[in-house]
Design a protein around this motif. Structure first.
Motif, PDB file in Angstrom:
ATOM      1  N   UNK A   1       0.816  -1.217   0.000  1.00 49.79           N
ATOM      2  CA  UNK A   1       0.000   0.000   0.000  1.00 49.79           C
ATOM      3  C   UNK A   1       0.850   1.267   0.000  1.00 49.79           C
ATOM      4  N   UNK A   2       0.406   2.208  -0.768  1.00 49.10           N
ATOM      5  CA  UNK A   2       0.990   3.539  -0.819  1.00 49.10           C
ATOM      6  C   UNK A   2      -0.121   4.504  -1.251  1.00 49.10           C
ATOM      7  N   UNK A   3       0.055   5.816  -1.094  1.00 45.84           N
ATOM      8  CA  UNK A   3      -1.003   6.748  -1.506  1.00 45.84           C
ATOM      9  C   UNK A   3      -1.310   6.621  -2.996  1.00 45.84           C
ATOM     10  N   UNK A   4      -2.580   6.437  -3.305  1.00 43.80           N
ATOM     11  CA  UNK A   4      -3.023   6.276  -4.687  1.00 43.80           C
ATOM     12  C   UNK A   4      -4.169   7.256  -4.934  1.00 43.80           C
ATOM     13  N   UNK A   5      -4.059   8.046  -6.017  1.00 39.41           N
ATOM     14  CA  UNK A   5      -5.158   8.919  -6.435  1.00 39.41           C
ATOM     15  C   UNK A   5      -6.122   8.079  -7.268  1.00 39.41           C
ATOM     16  N   UNK A   6      -7.215   7.714  -6.653  1.00 40.62           N
ATOM     17  CA  UNK A   6      -8.125   6.769  -7.286  1.00 40.62           C
ATOM     18  C   UNK A   6      -8.756   7.353  -8.551  1.00 40.62           C
ATOM     19  N   UNK A   7      -8.993   8.658  -8.553  1.00 41.93           N
ATOM     20  CA  UNK A   7      -9.586   9.263  -9.751  1.00 41.93           C
ATOM     21  C   UNK A   7      -8.669   9.078 -10.952  1.00 41.93           C
ATOM     22  N   UNK A   8      -7.349   9.220 -10.742  1.00 37.20           N
ATOM     23  CA  UNK A   8      -6.397   9.029 -11.838  1.00 37.20           C
ATOM     24  C   UNK A   8      -6.379   7.581 -12.301  1.00 37.20           C
ATOM     25  N   UNK A   9      -6.396   6.647 -11.337  1.00 36.20           N
ATOM     26  CA  UNK A   9      -6.347   5.228 -11.692  1.00 36.20           C
ATOM     27  C   UNK A   9      -7.599   4.813 -12.462  1.00 36.20           C
ATOM     28  N   UNK A  10      -8.774   5.258 -11.999  1.00 32.09           N
ATOM     29  CA  UNK A  10     -10.015   4.902 -12.677  1.00 32.09           C
ATOM     30  C   UNK A  10     -10.051   5.487 -14.092  1.00 32.09           C
ATOM     31  N   UNK A  11      -9.581   6.738 -14.216  1.00 32.01           N
ATOM     32  CA  UNK A  11      -9.536   7.367 -15.546  1.00 32.01           C
ATOM     33  C   UNK A  11      -8.592   6.613 -16.468  1.00 32.01           C
ATOM     34  N   UNK A  12      -7.461   6.199 -15.944  1.00 35.84           N
ATOM     35  CA  UNK A  12      -6.475   5.453 -16.744  1.00 35.84           C
ATOM     36  C   UNK A  12      -7.071   4.148 -17.251  1.00 35.84           C
ATOM     37  N   UNK A  13      -7.778   3.414 -16.394  1.00 36.06           N
ATOM     38  CA  UNK A  13      -8.399   2.149 -16.819  1.00 36.06           C
ATOM     39  C   UNK A  13      -9.534   2.404 -17.801  1.00 36.06           C
ATOM     40  N   UNK A  14     -10.271   3.494 -17.603  1.00 33.95           N
ATOM     41  CA  UNK A  14     -11.363   3.825 -18.530  1.00 33.95           C
ATOM     42  C   UNK A  14     -10.804   4.127 -19.916  1.00 33.95           C
ATOM     43  N   UNK A  15      -9.687   4.885 -19.967  1.00 31.42           N
ATOM     44  CA  UNK A  15      -9.054   5.172 -21.251  1.00 31.42           C
ATOM     45  C   UNK A  15      -8.608   3.884 -21.939  1.00 31.42           C
ATOM     46  N   UNK A  16      -8.086   2.970 -21.138  1.00 32.08           N
ATOM     47  CA  UNK A  16      -7.590   1.707 -21.689  1.00 32.08           C
ATOM     48  C   UNK A  16      -8.724   0.896 -22.320  1.00 32.08           C
ATOM     49  N   UNK A  17      -9.916   0.952 -21.700  1.00 27.49           N
ATOM     50  CA  UNK A  17     -11.034   0.147 -22.185  1.00 27.49           C
ATOM     51  C   UNK A  17     -11.895   0.871 -23.227  1.00 27.49           C
ATOM     52  N   UNK A  18     -11.591   2.146 -23.476  1.00 21.95           N
ATOM     53  CA  UNK A  18     -12.394   2.900 -24.436  1.00 21.95           C
ATOM     54  C   UNK A  18     -12.430   2.234 -25.808  1.00 21.95           C
ATOM     55  N   UNK A  19     -11.269   1.820 -26.367  1.00 19.73           N
ATOM     56  CA  UNK A  19     -11.311   1.155 -27.683  1.00 19.73           C
ATOM     57  C   UNK A  19     -12.092  -0.156 -27.648  1.00 19.73           C
ATOM     58  N   UNK A  20     -12.013  -0.869 -26.515  1.00 14.95           N
ATOM     59  CA  UNK A  20     -12.751  -2.133 -26.388  1.00 14.95           C
ATOM     60  C   UNK A  20     -14.245  -1.872 -26.449  1.00 14.95           C
ATOM     61  N   UNK A  21     -14.665  -0.778 -25.794  1.00 14.03           N
ATOM     62  CA  UNK A  21     -16.082  -0.428 -25.813  1.00 14.03           C
ATOM     63  C   UNK A  21     -16.547  -0.102 -27.225  1.00 14.03           C
ATOM     64  N   UNK A  22     -15.711   0.615 -27.964  1.00 11.71           N
ATOM     65  CA  UNK A  22     -16.069   0.982 -29.335  1.00 11.71           C
ATOM     66  C   UNK A  22     -16.197  -0.255 -30.198  1.00 11.71           C
ATOM     67  N   UNK A  23     -15.256  -1.177 -30.079  1.00 10.50           N
ATOM     68  CA  UNK A  23     -15.311  -2.409 -30.872  1.00 10.50           C
ATOM     69  C   UNK A  23     -16.570  -3.223 -30.554  1.00 10.50           C
ATOM     70  N   UNK A  24     -17.003  -3.185 -29.287  1.00 10.94           N
ATOM     71  CA  UNK A  24     -18.179  -3.958 -28.877  1.00 10.94           C
ATOM     72  C   UNK A  24     -19.482  -3.192 -29.087  1.00 10.94           C
ATOM     73  N   UNK A  25     -19.382  -1.990 -29.682  1.00 11.24           N
ATOM     74  CA  UNK A  25     -20.546  -1.137 -29.948  1.00 11.24           C
ATOM     75  C   UNK A  25     -21.313  -0.885 -28.643  1.00 11.24           C
ATOM     76  N   UNK A  26     -20.592  -0.374 -27.639  1.00 16.08           N
ATOM     77  CA  UNK A  26     -21.187  -0.086 -26.344  1.00 16.08           C
ATOM     78  C   UNK A  26     -21.014   1.393 -26.008  1.00 16.08           C
ATOM     79  N   UNK A  27     -21.991   1.958 -25.392  1.00 13.48           N
ATOM     80  CA  UNK A  27     -21.894   3.334 -24.914  1.00 13.48           C
ATOM     81  C   UNK A  27     -21.202   3.319 -23.553  1.00 13.48           C
ATOM     82  N   UNK A  28     -20.146   4.137 -23.440  1.00 11.62           N
ATOM     83  CA  UNK A  28     -19.328   4.126 -22.230  1.00 11.62           C
ATOM     84  C   UNK A  28     -19.492   5.465 -21.513  1.00 11.62           C
ATOM     85  N   UNK A  29     -19.977   5.403 -20.273  1.00 13.02           N
ATOM     86  CA  UNK A  29     -20.243   6.607 -19.492  1.00 13.02           C
ATOM     87  C   UNK A  29     -19.296   6.648 -18.297  1.00 13.02           C
TER      88      UNK A  29
END
Length: 536
Positions: free
Chosen positions: A389-417
């Protein structure tokens, strides 16, 4: 003078004898009733003089005993000793029947025929025999089954009615809670009432509860005799329905017996007497303690057997996963490398196209990912999953994972919110492990959400915690399946097999290691939201 002295000595011996010595006239009426008889039967000599012997016998056996005495009176035998006849029953003044041994002799005193009856109360001896029989029976009966449920029921049933009119077995859970696991009543007609006390839902122990609490008794080393029934009821039946049911069964005395195995507390057995004024003796406490030793050993053996069977099933599950899920990437590697090895000598084409190398690399990563999952499962099962454990900015981590999955969402024809609070305070966490959890939740959402659906990821503060959720518009999960979603290797049976079934189990292990919670809100046809919280 000598005869007078002998008669006086004989009378003194008769008077101080512990056995009941009763003299009957030729009409079988009592003419002598010594102190031993007064103590055993509860009547005084003055009350019994002139009374028929029948007064000291249960109604059901009086006619039979009258016949035996007449047969003896008319026969040639002068006496019958205790060892020569079977056990009989006596009747005390307050109506209690008790086992006894009796002998009878015919004598002539002062020219009159007199019958001398000597009777010994063998209640305590009989109880000791029954107690030893209980322990002997418990040894082989409890050893006959390795089923936990069956063993619990047997533990509650065996000591009834010898040590109580009804009983309740309570067991401590691994997280320090306690649950009523089995109950029984001496009256079969009240079986349903006693069974109603059993609760599969564990209750949190309260340190402020009185000593009558099984949760505290289990941590003691000695049997406790409880006469304060009101305190016992309030400590062990805190919900109104259970308390009323226990009160209806009756209780005047309770024997609380701790169950310990391997030096640790595992529960307590309540043995309850219902007769007004009834109580448990010290000897009964000793017998109950010995029985508890056998019971705890049987429970521990059943538990270990159950765990060994579970371990075998988990091993088989793991072998099935390895053989099924590892086969695909391995086959891909074998096929692609086989194509290279089958090339004819002198073939000048490149050994392997870049796409083929990428395919081999992807297959290898897939195999490595599965191996890592299996290692994580092993660490979680043995409580050895380590998080740095160390200090983690969760907003940054969640945004990073969302960016990573954005292309996957597009390929699957899904709306990502995305609904991410950018001002979330940092949390103490293992960044890599949290990313692993988020990847699993997002990957599952993509896998089970049909084209044209929607997936939303949220991150927000809730009091002293941060909550992250992944919501989808997929098929949802039935209420019966929800409790099992985070079990190892389990997948909803109506869903097509997708992966090893380890992802949610590992995610729960990671969140638990962070001191957080993970769960799901779902309904069939309305999608699901998987979420976890972390303390700030």
């Amino acid at each position: 003078m000598a005869d007078t002295h002998s008669h006086a000595a004989l009378a003194a011996i008769v008077e101080i004898a512990a056995d009941a010595i009763i003299a009957l006239d030729d009409n079988f009426r009592i003419v002598r009733f010594n102190k031993g008889a007064e103590h055993i039967f509860g009547w005084t000599e003055d009350e019994m003089l002139g009374q028929p012997l029948d007064r000291l016998l249960p109604m059901a056996t009086r006619a039979m005993h009258r016949g035996h005495i007449r047969t003896f009176a008319e026969g040639d035998t002068e006496s019958r000793r205790m060892a020569e006849r079977r056990e009989i029953s006596g009747l005390r003044r307050h109506g209690e029947q008790f086992p006894a041994e009796a002998s009878i002799a015919r004598v002539t005193m002062d020219g009159a025929r007199t019958f001398m009856v000597t009777l010994r109360d063998v209640s305590e001896r009989r109880r000791n025999e029954e107690r030893q029989k209980l322990l002997a029976t418990a040894g082989w009966v409890l050893a006959a089954s390795l089923d936990v449920e069956s063993t619990m029921a047997t533990i509650a049933e065996l000591p009834v009615p010898l040590l109580g009119d009804w009983s309740v077995l309570e067991l401590l859970t691994s997280d320090g809670q306690i649950r009523r696991a089995a109950a029984t009543h001496v009256d079969p007609r009240r079986h349903d009432e006693s069974s109603g006390l059993v609760s599969r839902v564990a209750e949190t122990l309260d340190a402020a509860l009185p000593a009558a609490s099984a949760g505290r008794v289990a941590h003691e080393t000695e049997v406790q005799r409880i006469t304060d029934v009101a305190s016992w009821l309030s400590a062990n039946f805190r919900d109104q329905a259970s308390r009323e049911r226990a009160e209806s069964l009756g209780a005047s005395s309770v024997l609380l017996v701790p169950l310990r195995a391997g030096g640790r507390a595992i529960g307590a057995l309540h043995l309850v007497r219902t007769a007004p004024g009834a109580s448990h003796t010290k000897d009964e406490g000793h017998v109950a303690d010995q029985f508890a030793g056998l019971a705890a050993l049987a429970l521990e053996n059943a538990r270990l057997y159950q765990e060994s069977r579970r371990a075998v099933r988990e091993r088989d599950d793991m072998l099935a996963i390895v053989s099924h899920d590892l086969r695909n990437p391995v086959n891909a590697i074998v096929m692609l490398t086989g194509a290279v090895l089958s090339r004819e000598p002198g073939d000048e084409r490149p050994l392997m196209e870049r796409e083929d190398v990428e395919a081999i690399r992807g297959a290898a990563r897939q195999a490595d990912g599965l191996i890592q999952d299996l290692q994580d499962v092993s660490r979680i099962a043995s409580a050895r999953l380590w998080v740095e454990c160390q200090p983690v900015l969760l907003s940054e981590l969640v945004t990073e994972l969302a960016d990573m999955f954005e292309p996957v969402m597009e390929d699957a024809v899904l709306r990502f919110v995305r609904r991410i609070d950018e001002h979330l305070p940092p949390v103490q966490a293992d960044r890599h492990r949290l990313a692993q959890v988020l990847s699993n939740l997002l990957g599952n959402a993509v896998r089970f959400t049909p084209h044209g659906g929607e997936i939303a990821i949220t991150a927000e503060r809730q009091a002293d915690r941060v909550r992250v959720g992944v919501r989808d518009t997929g098929p949802g999960v039935s209420a019966g399946d929800v409790p099992r979603l985070f079990e190892r290797h389990w997948q909803a049976p109506r869903l097509l097999r997708a992966g090893s079934g380890l992802g949610l189990f590992i995610a729960k292990g990671i969140i638990d290691a962070h001191g957080g919670e993970i769960g799901v809100d779902s309904a069939l046809g309305k999608g699901s939201e998987f979420w976890f919280t972390l303390p700030l």
